[in-house]
Design a protein around this motif. Structure first.
Motif, PDB file in Angstrom:
ATOM      1  N   ASP A   1     -10.081   6.290 -13.351  1.00 46.05           N
ATOM      2  CA  ASP A   1     -10.328   7.704 -13.142  1.00 46.05           C
ATOM      3  C   ASP A   1      -9.151   8.318 -12.373  1.00 46.05           C
ATOM      4  O   ASP A   1      -8.870   7.923 -11.244  1.00 46.05           O
TER       5      ASP A   1
ATOM      6  N   SER B   1      -9.692   9.677  -8.801  1.00 43.25           N
ATOM      7  CA  SER B   1     -10.211   8.797  -7.755  1.00 43.25           C
ATOM      8  C   SER B   1      -9.084   8.159  -6.948  1.00 43.25           C
ATOM      9  O   SER B   1      -8.211   7.462  -7.488  1.00 43.25           O
ATOM     10  N   ALA B   2      -9.113   8.390  -5.646  1.00 39.46           N
ATOM     11  CA  ALA B   2      -8.064   7.852  -4.766  1.00 39.46           C
ATOM     12  C   ALA B   2      -8.055   6.326  -4.811  1.00 39.46           C
ATOM     13  O   ALA B   2      -6.999   5.700  -4.865  1.00 39.46           O
ATOM     14  N   MET B   3      -9.234   5.728  -4.768  1.00 35.96           N
ATOM     15  CA  MET B   3      -9.328   4.272  -4.767  1.00 35.96           C
ATOM     16  C   MET B   3      -8.835   3.700  -6.090  1.00 35.96           C
ATOM     17  O   MET B   3      -8.034   2.782  -6.130  1.00 35.96           O
ATOM     18  N   HIS B   4      -9.303   4.304  -7.196  1.00 41.49           N
ATOM     19  CA  HIS B   4      -8.926   3.777  -8.504  1.00 41.49           C
ATOM     20  C   HIS B   4      -7.433   3.895  -8.776  1.00 41.49           C
ATOM     21  O   HIS B   4      -6.819   3.002  -9.350  1.00 41.49           O
TER      22      HIS B   4
ATOM     23  N   MET C   1      -3.460  -8.307  -5.776  1.00 41.72           N
ATOM     24  CA  MET C   1      -2.269  -7.598  -6.244  1.00 41.72           C
ATOM     25  C   MET C   1      -1.005  -8.358  -5.885  1.00 41.72           C
ATOM     26  O   MET C   1      -0.996  -9.160  -4.962  1.00 41.72           O
TER      27      MET C   1
ATOM     28  N   ASP D   1     -13.941  10.396  -2.793  1.00 43.25           N
ATOM     29  CA  ASP D   1     -13.940   9.813  -4.134  1.00 43.25           C
ATOM     30  C   ASP D   1     -15.378   9.638  -4.648  1.00 43.25           C
ATOM     31  O   ASP D   1     -16.155   8.880  -4.065  1.00 43.25           O
TER      32      ASP D   1
ATOM     33  N   MET E   1      -1.126  11.671  -2.165  1.00 39.12           N
ATOM     34  CA  MET E   1      -2.192  11.689  -3.175  1.00 39.12           C
ATOM     35  C   MET E   1      -2.171  12.974  -3.969  1.00 39.12           C
ATOM     36  O   MET E   1      -3.192  13.529  -4.309  1.00 39.12           O
TER      37      MET E   1
ATOM     38  N   LEU F   1       1.072  -2.941  -1.504  1.00 45.24           N
ATOM     39  CA  LEU F   1      -0.276  -2.582  -1.943  1.00 45.24           C
ATOM     40  C   LEU F   1      -1.308  -3.507  -1.319  1.00 45.24           C
ATOM     41  O   LEU F   1      -2.402  -3.076  -0.959  1.00 45.24           O
TER      42      LEU F   1
ATOM     43  N   GLU G   1      -2.058  -0.250  -9.345  1.00 44.67           N
ATOM     44  CA  GLU G   1      -0.835  -0.975  -8.976  1.00 44.67           C
ATOM     45  C   GLU G   1       0.391  -0.334  -9.632  1.00 44.67           C
ATOM     46  O   GLU G   1       1.240  -1.018 -10.209  1.00 44.67           O
TER      47      GLU G   1
ATOM     48  N   MET H   1      -5.103   3.742  -6.692  1.00 41.12           N
ATOM     49  CA  MET H   1      -4.403   2.707  -5.939  1.00 41.12           C
ATOM     50  C   MET H   1      -4.539   1.361  -6.648  1.00 41.12           C
ATOM     51  O   MET H   1      -3.627   0.548  -6.668  1.00 41.12           O
ATOM     52  N   LEU H   2      -5.703   1.147  -7.269  1.00 40.31           N
ATOM     53  CA  LEU H   2      -5.939  -0.124  -7.957  1.00 40.31           C
ATOM     54  C   LEU H   2      -5.092  -0.263  -9.230  1.00 40.31           C
ATOM     55  O   LEU H   2      -4.984  -1.338  -9.797  1.00 40.31           O
TER      56      LEU H   2
ATOM     57  N   TRP I   1      -4.998   9.209   2.570  1.00 42.51           N
ATOM     58  CA  TRP I   1      -5.626   8.349   1.571  1.00 42.51           C
ATOM     59  C   TRP I   1      -7.063   8.026   1.983  1.00 42.51           C
ATOM     60  O   TRP I   1      -7.951   7.979   1.148  1.00 42.51           O
TER      61      TRP I   1
ATOM     62  N   ASN J   1     -16.387   8.212  -7.326  1.00 45.78           N
ATOM     63  CA  ASN J   1     -16.617   6.868  -7.883  1.00 45.78           C
ATOM     64  C   ASN J   1     -17.142   5.906  -6.827  1.00 45.78           C
ATOM     65  O   ASN J   1     -18.082   5.173  -7.047  1.00 45.78           O
TER      66      ASN J   1
END
Lengths: 580, 78
Positions: B27, B30-33, A120, A84, B1, A125, B38, B35-36, A77, A86
């Motif tokens: 997106d 996107s790895a971060m997105h 969260m 990423d 992922m 998480l 949830e 995860m967000l 990750w 973004n």
């Protein structure tokens, strides 16, 4: 504007830019760069991303070979996040649009993500926040390279924000331009808090997540009076606080005058104010604050150094220096209070399940007699230089006290044999800080030279509250009726037996309890040097009969909040303009 | 992922919404997105793709979710 509530460790107000100190001690200042340097910051960022990915690739390969693929997958990750686009472009936008330095942009963006994870609901998480922090640190390590600055080289006053500080880090703040501190963790009586208090600048601890909510360079107000931290205040709030800060500074000027005056009540009773110190040089600071001597020298701080246990000569020098700094006043040296939260790095015992009830303090000394004797020899040798008193901490039974005294006699005999000078008539006493000792106070009074009430531990053991646990720390209260009654009984028993009694817990330095303790008959208070002027001011305004009336009333209440409200009200009558 | 890996194979943009939490769309590459989002067990996701290989992208992602988590994906859109 964001307002966070915590526990105050020292009064006063500090205003300054935030510097975030995380576990790896990175300092991320808010910094913009000249427009023609933006490209360089972009290159720096690109270098950081590439190096971080390379590092992770090497790491996962090594892990895969040595620990198997499952271990290597842990960082999948991290790699995904670093690739990423973004994430990368939000950092780049900040650099391009605001001319932000790469380190600041990285920190800001990553902290925004940490904040979102914090909100969260799924605990698994939320744990990802540690991964986000890890990624941030990795990137910053490459952005900052070898140029990371440490706190000793600050160029302007700042507010230090951290998850936690070790006592050693806290001790080093004295020589920096840090004007205030905000910490995630901590309870009011932790050792970090004690050190922050003796440092004397405003600090709020126990804020839970201030270190992730605030970014380096944010403007912070530390309000030690109302136990608040305000991030990025609006103009009106900032103006209000600037005024308050000025009032505080006026009060400080007034206290400058008061600290040179005698510590005598309005009806002429002498009250002795001593200082609590951790380091020898603080003895002189205490005297300069208007103290009469040292009521508690916490010698275990000699262990807070990388070199290991202090030798007899090193200890002797430290004690002598504290005695000389006191210039003829009494110096009360407490033998090592090691174990529990004050852990020595050298004697790594197996972790105890309940260290507060474990091998600590006098128990530790009595099981390490060689080390204990070295300390006693050093104190005895130093005793020829002034009015030295020696006390043993955490006494639970008379047998312990007698055993400690026997060890002291052994040390005296050894010194005599070696022909080394010392004072045979050095006054020996004990800390009264366990319920057992409080109940048996009359028995102890027949054997000890003096008693010093240690309310921090006494309250912890009476109320069954771990003072370092932020989840229950708020139940720790000197106003608890049970605490007040025990303290009253101990003072009464000592006075009746003509044994000098003092109080050296945090309670002694809190103005709200001064009247109450005076009314109970206490004449010797020991506190952080920074608290001496304020307590002296209050003492000079009070009379003993008035204090006695306050105690009678305070002891009639059944709950701690009634006691606190009443004592605060009475104290406010004498100090209407001071924040209590 | 693996979701991101599969999504990244396609030229089309991929956005994902967590319907169970009525989240904003993120997106899908996107790895971060991701995860967000949830997206915990039992969450219902809507996958949205736009571009030349949009249909293939959505199909591939839907079958990935189906195989990996044993759940029924919502019918693909677009």
């Amino acid at each position: 504007m964001e307002i966070l509530r915590g526990i105050s460790v020292a009064h006063g107000i500090a205003i300054g830019e935030a510097v975030i100190l995380d576990a790896e001690e990175f300092r991320i200042p808010y910094r913009t760069v000249a427009p023609d340097h933006v490209e360089r910051e972009m290159e720096l960022l690109d270098h950081a991303f590439r190096s971080s990915l390379q590092e992770l690739a090497d790491q996962t390969q090594w892990l895969g070979e040595h620990l198997g693929q499952d271990a290597a997958n842990v960082f999948d990750w991290h790699i995904g996040v670093l690739k990423d686009t973004n994430l990368r472009s939000s950092i780049e936008d900040l650099i391009r649009q605001k001319n932000a330095a790469a380190a600041y942009a990285t920190s800001t963006v990553m902290r925004n993500y940490q904040r979102r994870f914090m909100q969260m609901t799924d605990p698994l998480l939320v744990e990802r926040i540690r991964d986000v922090q890890d990624i941030e640190r990795r990137l910053l390590r490459h952005v900052l390279g070898e140029t990371r600055e440490d706190l000793a080289h600050l160029s302007k006053p700042v507010v230090l924000v951290a998850h936690d500080l070790t006592p050693t880090q806290t001790a080093q703040l004295a020589d920096t331009m840090v004007v205030g501190v905000a910490l995630d963790s901590g309870a009011a009586t932790s050792h970090t808090a004690i050190l922050l208090r003796s440092w004397g600048r405003p600090g709020v601890i126990g804020l839970n997540d201030v270190s992730t909510r605030v970014s380096g360079g944010d403007l912070l107000i530390i309000d030690g009076v109302n136990q608040l931290v305000i991030a990025n205040p609006n103009d009106q709030t900032l103006e209000e606080y600037k005024t308050k800060k000025a009032e505080y500074e006026r009060l400080a000027v007034e206290l400058e005058v008061i600290k040179k005056l005698d510590s005598v009540t309005a009806d002429g009773v002498r009250i002795y104010l001593w200082s609590n110190i951790e380091f020898p040089r603080e003895a002189a600071i205490g005297m300069a604050s208007g103290a009469d001597g040292v009521g508690l020298y916490r010698t275990e701080f000699l262990f807070l150094r990388p070199e290991g246990a202090p030798s007899e000569d090193e200890q002797y020098e430290a004690y002598r220096s504290a005695i000389e700094g006191t210039r003829g006043g009494t110096v009360t040296i407490r033998t090592f209070d090691l174990g529990a939260d004050k852990y020595t790095q050298q004697k790594q015992y197996e972790q105890e399940r309940n260290p507060m009830l474990g091998l600590r303090s006098i128990r530790y000394s009595l099981q390490n007699l060689d080390m204990f004797k070295v300390q006693l020899r050093a104190i005895l040798r130093a005793s020829v230089h002034g009015d030295v008193r020696l006390m043993f901490p955490l006494i639970v039974s008379l047998m312990e006290y007698r055993q400690a005294k026997m060890t002291l006699h052994d040390a005296m005999e050894d010194l005599e044999e070696d022909g080394i000078e010392f004072r045979r008539d050095v006054s020996v006493g004990m800390m009264l800080e366990t319920p057992a000792a409080a109940i048996q106070v009359q028995d102890y009074c027949r054997e000890v030279g003096f008693i010093s009430i240690g309310t921090n531990d006494l309250i912890q053991y009476l109320l069954a509250v771990d003072r370092g646990n932020e989840r229950v720390g708020r139940f720790f209260s000197a106003s608890h009726p049970a605490v007040l009654r025990v303290v009253r009984d101990v003072i009464r028993a000592c006075t009746k037996a003509d044994v000098q009694v003092s109080l050296c817990g945090e309670m002694a330095g809190q103005p709200v309890y001064t009247l109450c303790l005076m009314g109970m008959g206490l004449r010797h208070f020991s506190m952080a040097p920074a608290n001496v002027p304020e307590i002296k001011k209050l003492i000079r305004l009070a009379t003993i009969p008035y204090a006695q009336r306050v105690v009678r009333r305070a002891l009639s209440f059944e709950t701690d909040w009634q006691v606190t409200n009443y004592l605060r009200k009475e104290t406010k009558k004498l100090l209407p303009d001071d924040p209590i | 992922m693996r979701f991101i890996d599969v999504a990244s194979k396609f030229q089309s943009s991929v956005t994902v919404t967590n319907i169970s939490r009525s989240s904003e769309s993120v997106d899908g590459k996107s790895a971060m997105h991701m995860m967000l989002l949830e997206a915990t067990m039992g969450s219902v996701l809507r996958v949205h793709a736009r571009g030349v290989d949009a249909r293939e992208a959505v199909d591939a992602l839907a079958s990935l979710v189906e195989q990996s988590f044993g759940l029924n994906p919502t019918p693909p859109t677009d």
